[in-house]
Design a protein around this motif. Structure first.
Motif, PDB file in Angstrom:
ATOM      1  N   SER A 379       0.864  -1.193  -0.259  1.00  6.34           N
ATOM      2  CA  SER A 379      -0.010   0.086  -0.072  1.00  6.34           C
ATOM      3  C   SER A 379       0.800   1.341   0.091  1.00  6.34           C
ATOM      4  O   SER A 379       0.434   2.383  -0.228  1.00  6.34           O
ATOM      5  CB  SER A 379      -0.942   0.076   1.433  1.00  6.34           C
ATOM      6  N   LEU A 380       2.184   1.135   0.306  1.00  3.62           N
ATOM      7  CA  LEU A 380       3.166   2.298   0.229  1.00  3.62           C
ATOM      8  C   LEU A 380       2.956   2.761  -1.240  1.00  3.62           C
ATOM      9  O   LEU A 380       3.361   3.975  -1.436  1.00  3.62           O
ATOM     10  CB  LEU A 380       4.594   1.970   0.540  1.00  3.62           C
ATOM     11  N   PHE A 381       2.780   2.052  -2.266  1.00  9.02           N
ATOM     12  CA  PHE A 381       2.689   2.458  -3.572  1.00  9.02           C
ATOM     13  C   PHE A 381       1.272   2.442  -4.215  1.00  9.02           C
ATOM     14  O   PHE A 381       1.234   3.030  -5.344  1.00  9.02           O
ATOM     15  CB  PHE A 381       3.437   1.226  -4.647  1.00  9.02           C
ATOM     16  N   ASP A 382       0.338   2.595  -3.420  1.00  4.11           N
ATOM     17  CA  ASP A 382      -1.083   2.545  -3.778  1.00  4.11           C
ATOM     18  C   ASP A 382      -1.583   4.073  -3.613  1.00  4.11           C
ATOM     19  O   ASP A 382      -2.306   4.200  -2.604  1.00  4.11           O
ATOM     20  CB  ASP A 382      -1.968   1.583  -2.932  1.00  4.11           C
ATOM     21  N   TRP A 383      -1.193   4.681  -4.571  1.00  2.26           N
ATOM     22  CA  TRP A 383      -1.593   6.137  -4.617  1.00  2.26           C
ATOM     23  C   TRP A 383      -1.792   6.599  -5.897  1.00  2.26           C
ATOM     24  O   TRP A 383      -1.560   5.987  -6.904  1.00  2.26           O
ATOM     25  CB  TRP A 383      -0.369   6.907  -3.918  1.00  2.26           C
ATOM     26  N   VAL A 384      -2.520   7.802  -6.083  1.00  3.27           N
ATOM     27  CA  VAL A 384      -2.907   8.345  -7.402  1.00  3.27           C
ATOM     28  C   VAL A 384      -2.206   9.849  -7.138  1.00  3.27           C
ATOM     29  O   VAL A 384      -2.253  10.272  -6.127  1.00  3.27           O
ATOM     30  CB  VAL A 384      -4.278   8.207  -7.713  1.00  3.27           C
ATOM     31  N   GLY A 385      -2.395  10.502  -8.521  1.00  6.22           N
ATOM     32  CA  GLY A 385      -1.865  11.560  -8.511  1.00  6.22           C
ATOM     33  C   GLY A 385      -0.442  11.978  -9.071  1.00  6.22           C
ATOM     34  O   GLY A 385      -0.002  11.303  -9.739  1.00  6.22           O
ATOM     35  N   LYS A 386       0.022  13.166  -8.487  1.00  7.15           N
ATOM     36  CA  LYS A 386       1.449  13.631  -9.029  1.00  7.15           C
ATOM     37  C   LYS A 386       2.467  12.827  -8.184  1.00  7.15           C
ATOM     38  O   LYS A 386       2.736  12.566  -7.375  1.00  7.15           O
ATOM     39  CB  LYS A 386       1.675  15.007  -8.849  1.00  7.15           C
ATOM     40  N   PRO A 387       3.541  12.130  -9.196  1.00  4.44           N
ATOM     41  CA  PRO A 387       4.698  11.598  -8.514  1.00  4.44           C
ATOM     42  C   PRO A 387       5.561  12.402  -8.104  1.00  4.44           C
ATOM     43  O   PRO A 387       5.537  13.747  -8.566  1.00  4.44           O
ATOM     44  CB  PRO A 387       5.318  10.501  -9.858  1.00  4.44           C
ATOM     45  N   PRO A 510      -4.131  11.858 -17.008  1.00  2.70           N
ATOM     46  CA  PRO A 510      -4.164  13.069 -18.012  1.00  2.70           C
ATOM     47  C   PRO A 510      -3.366  12.957 -18.883  1.00  2.70           C
ATOM     48  O   PRO A 510      -3.067  13.785 -19.700  1.00  2.70           O
ATOM     49  CB  PRO A 510      -3.395  14.064 -16.643  1.00  2.70           C
ATOM     50  N   LEU A 511      -2.635  11.879 -19.001  1.00  3.68           N
ATOM     51  CA  LEU A 511      -1.889  11.464 -20.296  1.00  3.68           C
ATOM     52  C   LEU A 511      -2.362  10.854 -21.363  1.00  3.68           C
ATOM     53  O   LEU A 511      -3.457  10.143 -21.048  1.00  3.68           O
ATOM     54  CB  LEU A 511      -0.648  10.597 -19.815  1.00  3.68           C
ATOM     55  N   HIS A 551      -7.441 -16.440  -0.702  1.00  6.09           N
ATOM     56  CA  HIS A 551      -6.273 -16.001  -0.294  1.00  6.09           C
ATOM     57  C   HIS A 551      -5.829 -14.902  -1.092  1.00  6.09           C
ATOM     58  O   HIS A 551      -6.291 -14.417  -2.232  1.00  6.09           O
ATOM     59  CB  HIS A 551      -5.131 -17.391  -1.104  1.00  6.09           C
ATOM     60  N   PRO A 552      -4.919 -13.945  -0.535  1.00  5.60           N
ATOM     61  CA  PRO A 552      -4.662 -12.727  -1.218  1.00  5.60           C
ATOM     62  C   PRO A 552      -4.259 -12.814  -2.593  1.00  5.60           C
ATOM     63  O   PRO A 552      -4.265 -11.915  -3.288  1.00  5.60           O
ATOM     64  CB  PRO A 552      -3.367 -12.331  -0.408  1.00  5.60           C
ATOM     65  N   LEU A 553      -3.730 -14.014  -3.196  1.00  6.44           N
ATOM     66  CA  LEU A 553      -3.179 -14.118  -4.284  1.00  6.44           C
ATOM     67  C   LEU A 553      -4.424 -14.356  -5.400  1.00  6.44           C
ATOM     68  O   LEU A 553      -4.420 -13.703  -6.530  1.00  6.44           O
ATOM     69  CB  LEU A 553      -2.472 -15.517  -4.493  1.00  6.44           C
ATOM     70  N   THR A 554      -5.615 -14.687  -4.850  1.00  4.87           N
ATOM     71  CA  THR A 554      -6.851 -14.913  -5.679  1.00  4.87           C
ATOM     72  C   THR A 554      -7.733 -13.423  -5.522  1.00  4.87           C
ATOM     73  O   THR A 554      -8.652 -13.576  -6.398  1.00  4.87           O
ATOM     74  CB  THR A 554      -7.464 -16.187  -5.321  1.00  4.87           C
ATOM     75  N   GLN A 555      -7.298 -12.514  -4.771  1.00  7.35           N
ATOM     76  CA  GLN A 555      -8.119 -11.397  -4.572  1.00  7.35           C
ATOM     77  C   GLN A 555      -7.791 -10.130  -5.444  1.00  7.35           C
ATOM     78  O   GLN A 555      -6.852 -10.077  -6.056  1.00  7.35           O
ATOM     79  CB  GLN A 555      -8.121 -10.964  -3.113  1.00  7.35           C
ATOM     80  N   PRO A 556      -8.927  -9.443  -5.935  1.00  8.46           N
ATOM     81  CA  PRO A 556      -8.624  -8.242  -6.604  1.00  8.46           C
ATOM     82  C   PRO A 556      -7.450  -7.543  -5.762  1.00  8.46           C
ATOM     83  O   PRO A 556      -7.569  -7.257  -4.765  1.00  8.46           O
ATOM     84  CB  PRO A 556      -9.858  -7.578  -6.779  1.00  8.46           C
ATOM     85  N   PHE A 557      -6.596  -6.566  -6.649  1.00  5.77           N
ATOM     86  CA  PHE A 557      -5.852  -6.026  -6.077  1.00  5.77           C
ATOM     87  C   PHE A 557      -5.362  -4.569  -6.734  1.00  5.77           C
ATOM     88  O   PHE A 557      -5.954  -4.537  -7.848  1.00  5.77           O
ATOM     89  CB  PHE A 557      -4.282  -6.580  -6.269  1.00  5.77           C
ATOM     90  N   THR A 558      -4.896  -3.684  -6.198  1.00  2.76           N
ATOM     91  CA  THR A 558      -4.510  -2.298  -6.863  1.00  2.76           C
ATOM     92  C   THR A 558      -3.413  -2.315  -7.402  1.00  2.76           C
ATOM     93  O   THR A 558      -1.919  -2.901  -6.968  1.00  2.76           O
ATOM     94  CB  THR A 558      -4.430  -1.135  -5.680  1.00  2.76           C
ATOM     95  N   GLY A 559      -3.264  -2.182  -8.853  1.00  2.00           N
ATOM     96  CA  GLY A 559      -1.904  -2.166  -9.447  1.00  2.00           C
ATOM     97  C   GLY A 559      -1.345  -0.884  -9.970  1.00  2.00           C
ATOM     98  O   GLY A 559      -2.002   0.047  -9.991  1.00  2.00           O
ATOM     99  N   GLN A 560      -0.376  -0.834 -10.636  1.00  6.94           N
ATOM    100  CA  GLN A 560       0.191   0.202 -11.010  1.00  6.94           C
ATOM    101  C   GLN A 560       0.634   0.272 -12.608  1.00  6.94           C
ATOM    102  O   GLN A 560       1.239  -0.765 -12.862  1.00  6.94           O
ATOM    103  CB  GLN A 560       1.629   0.628 -10.151  1.00  6.94           C
ATOM    104  N   LYS A 571       8.715   3.516 -16.414  1.00  8.87           N
ATOM    105  CA  LYS A 571       8.439   4.582 -15.493  1.00  8.87           C
ATOM    106  C   LYS A 571       6.922   4.497 -15.363  1.00  8.87           C
ATOM    107  O   LYS A 571       5.923   3.829 -16.159  1.00  8.87           O
ATOM    108  CB  LYS A 571       8.373   5.896 -16.519  1.00  8.87           C
ATOM    109  N   ARG A 572       6.475   4.856 -14.111  1.00 11.53           N
ATOM    110  CA  ARG A 572       5.105   4.963 -13.871  1.00 11.53           C
ATOM    111  C   ARG A 572       4.204   5.978 -14.331  1.00 11.53           C
ATOM    112  O   ARG A 572       4.638   6.962 -14.427  1.00 11.53           O
ATOM    113  CB  ARG A 572       4.971   4.961 -12.445  1.00 11.53           C
ATOM    114  N   VAL A 573       3.022   5.504 -14.597  1.00  9.90           N
ATOM    115  CA  VAL A 573       2.039   6.472 -15.728  1.00  9.90           C
ATOM    116  C   VAL A 573       1.195   6.929 -14.359  1.00  9.90           C
ATOM    117  O   VAL A 573       0.641   6.367 -13.645  1.00  9.90           O
ATOM    118  CB  VAL A 573       1.363   5.655 -16.606  1.00  9.90           C
TER     119      VAL A 573
END
Length: 601
Positions: A379-387, A510-511, A551-560, A571-573
């Motif tokens: 969740s440290l990488f689970d964010w949106v907005g400006k990098p 926005p890209l 199990h967490p492997l089979t559950q929906p997740f937030t991706g980047q 590079k992250r979009v």
């Protein structure tokens, strides 16, 4: 003595006997040998460790209703038998040293108004009747000695919003607070000290004048220690200068809830009280107890105002769990200096890093890097907005972690995918599915190699799952104005490999993304969805599965969403909504669960 008292006394005696036997066993001694301990240093060390164990038991079990593993405590480093060699001195002197360590660098004497450091506090104690009594009664129990010293060294701390003409350390270090020229800041400090004295506290602390901000070393120490000081305080007094009455509306509108530093000043103290602008107790919820955190109604109100769950307000423990949630608490808070929004979170995450004013937003990148070294929480990488400017995989501010839901279109799409996944999964042999899950967990579990994430220069090496995007299709929702981020956004369907052509992901950014329609076909590997590794993904124990047995492997997740750049790096979009990915029900483990380490700039 009534039955309840006898039972409590018997339980305490039994616990002491058990701790004594365990501790002697760790030292390689039997009980008879232990009774014959005559060396003062060993005896003092032994007594102190028994006292520490009992203190842990009472604090964690009796006051917080938490399970206490005594054996684990006995085996911990704090009970290392070698420690008695460095214990040294008498029990009285050792207890004084422990009390001094718990205090801030300097405090204000509420009787004289003078500022004192820890050595001055010790000298004041040794001139007191309490010290004379303890010195003349060597047969006193350890608990009585400890309680007497802790009471004398106890201190009260002020939490407030800085205002005009706040007195500094340089102004009070010679003559104290009584001879200062009148100003709003001076009046506030004097009222605080008078109130602290009326409550029976000899020592008080305020961040305005108890820190020598001209000393870089002291400022560094104060910033990294401040959470601990608030945690060790006997009472934290919150002064709300803009709250004039007891109404809920006035409390909700206080600027105290919008400042960065006051976040830890709410969570760290075990005992807290709120006061209005006229220095009378806040009674929004009627008659409140001595510790406002003991009032469930008031804690519920604080939770509603701050967005922090009640259990965190009453029993907060610093650490690197639930990174996104903890970051979100500071999403709407402000600090005078841009670096302070990062420094005020050091205690929340129990991390340390050098304080360097002038680096501005780079401080938040360093904070994330420091947290990364202590946790695999994705969740440290689970964010949106400006990098941030340092690396596209790191956020630019806590605001990026603001709690957000996927857009309406994404939610509808997820329902369709969920129905599809359920139908297909029910058609699969359940036994085969379980065998595949077992094999995947075995391959990803403790015996597998999962390198730690780290940053070298501006390049982040991160470990996880990389899923290539097969096709990108622009939706009809593109071109809408995003008011929150003040930009025009574009929306796309992303089809993933091994998903039978289903549009599994919705991306709002926005890209402008390259699509298969524009380029006849999308170049393989142009875009990918990344899922950072987490230790829980390789956990095969029962606790890893949810109530439905998933199990967490089979559950929906937030991706980047990542864009491939020359050299095999990424590079992250930048996106404005979370990217929710539903794992495919078919060929799931064979096609989707191969970890790798990638480089992101």
């Amino acid at each position: 003595m009534d039955f309840a008292s006898e039972l409590c006394s018997a339980a305490t005696s039994a616990i002491l006997d058990y701790l004594k036997i365990k501790l002697l066993g760790k030292m390689g001694l039997d009980d008879e040998t232990g009774q014959g301990l005559k060396v003062a240093s060993i005896s003092s060390w032994f007594s102190s460790k028994i006292e520490e164990a009992m203190e842990t038991f009472y604090e964690d079990y009796l006051t917080r209703n938490r399970t206490v593993d005594v054996d684990e405590f006995i085996e911990s480093d704090s009970l290392d038998p070698e420690a008695y060699e460095t214990f040294g001195g008498s029990t009285l002197e050792s207890l004084i040293d422990r009390a001094k360590v718990r205090m801030p660098i300097r405090v204000i004497n509420t009787q004289t108004g003078l500022v004192c450091d820890a050595d001055a506090v010790e000298a004041h104690f040794k001139a007191s009747p309490e010290y004379v009594y303890l010195s003349e009664h060597e047969g006193l129990g350890l608990f009585e000695m400890r309680d007497t010293i802790q009471t004398y060294f106890s201190f009260i701390m002020l939490s407030h919003r800085w205002g005009q003409s706040e007195p500094t350390y340089q102004e009070i270090k010679s003559g104290g607070i009584s001879g200062l020229q009148p100003s709003p800041g001076v009046t506030k400090l004097q009222n605080f000290c008078h109130l602290a004295r009326d409550k029976g506290f000899l020592w008080a602390w305020s961040d305005t004048c108890c820190i020598d901000k001209s000393s870089t070393a002291e400022l560094q120490e104060s910033i990294v220690s401040m959470f601990t000081w608030y945690r060790n305080s006997a009472l934290t007094l919150v002064y709300l200068s803009d709250v004039l009455d007891d109404s809920e509306k006035s409390l909700r509108g206080s600027v105290w809830f919008a400042r960065g530093w006051t976040l830890q000043e709410l969570l760290a103290p075990k005992t807290i009280q709120f006061f209005k602008a006229d220095w009378t107790p806040l009674s929004t919820c009627g008659c409140l107890p001595f510790n406002y955190k003991d009032c469930a109604i008031f804690v519920g109100l604080l939770a509603s105002i701050t967005g922090i769950r009640e259990n965190f307000i009453t029993q907060f423990e610093p650490g690197t769990e639930d990174v996104k949630e903890r970051m979100s608490w500071a999403a709407h808070r402000k600090t005078t200096k841009p670096e302070d929004i990062s420094y005020c979170l050091l205690g929340i995450f129990d991390v340390q890093m050098p304080v360097m004013y002038g680096e501005r937003d780079k401080a938040f990148a360093r904070l994330q890097e420091t947290i990364m070294k202590k946790t695999t929480d994705p969740s440290l990488f689970d964010w949106v907005g400006k990098p941030c400017s340092e690396n596209t995989f790191l956020a630019s501010s806590p605001y990026c972690f603001c709690a957000r839901q996927p857009g309406t279109l994404a939610c509808l799409l997820q329902e369709t995918i969920s129905e599809y996944s359920t139908e297909e999964t029910e058609g699969l042999p359940r036994q085969r599915f379980q065998v595949d899950l077992y094999n995947a967990l075995k391959a990803l579990g403790p015996n597998a190699s999962h390198p730690a994430n780290y940053i070298a220069g501006s390049k982040l090496q991160i470990h996880g799952f990389l899923y290539q995007v097969k096709d990108v299709l622009e939706t009809e929702e593109s071109g809408e104005w995003e008011a929150e981020f003040l930009c025009q956004t574009n929306q796309y369907y992303l089809s993933m490999e091994s998903m039978d052509g289903m549009p599994t992901v919705v991306v709002t950014t926005p890209l402008r993304l390259r699509t298969g329609e524009q380029h006849l076909r999308l170049l393989p590997g142009s875009y990918s969805i990344f899922r950072p590794w987490s230790d829980r993904l390789g956990d095969s124990s029962v606790k890893a599965f949810d109530a439905r047995g998933d199990h967490p492997l089979t559950q929906p997740f937030t991706g980047q969403l990542l864009r491939c750049i020359p050299g095999g790096r990424y590079k992250r979009v930048h996106t404005t909504e979370p990217i929710i990915v539903h794992p495919p029900p078919l060929n799931f483990f064979t096609a989707w669960h191969h970890t790798k380490t990638i480089v992101v700039e």
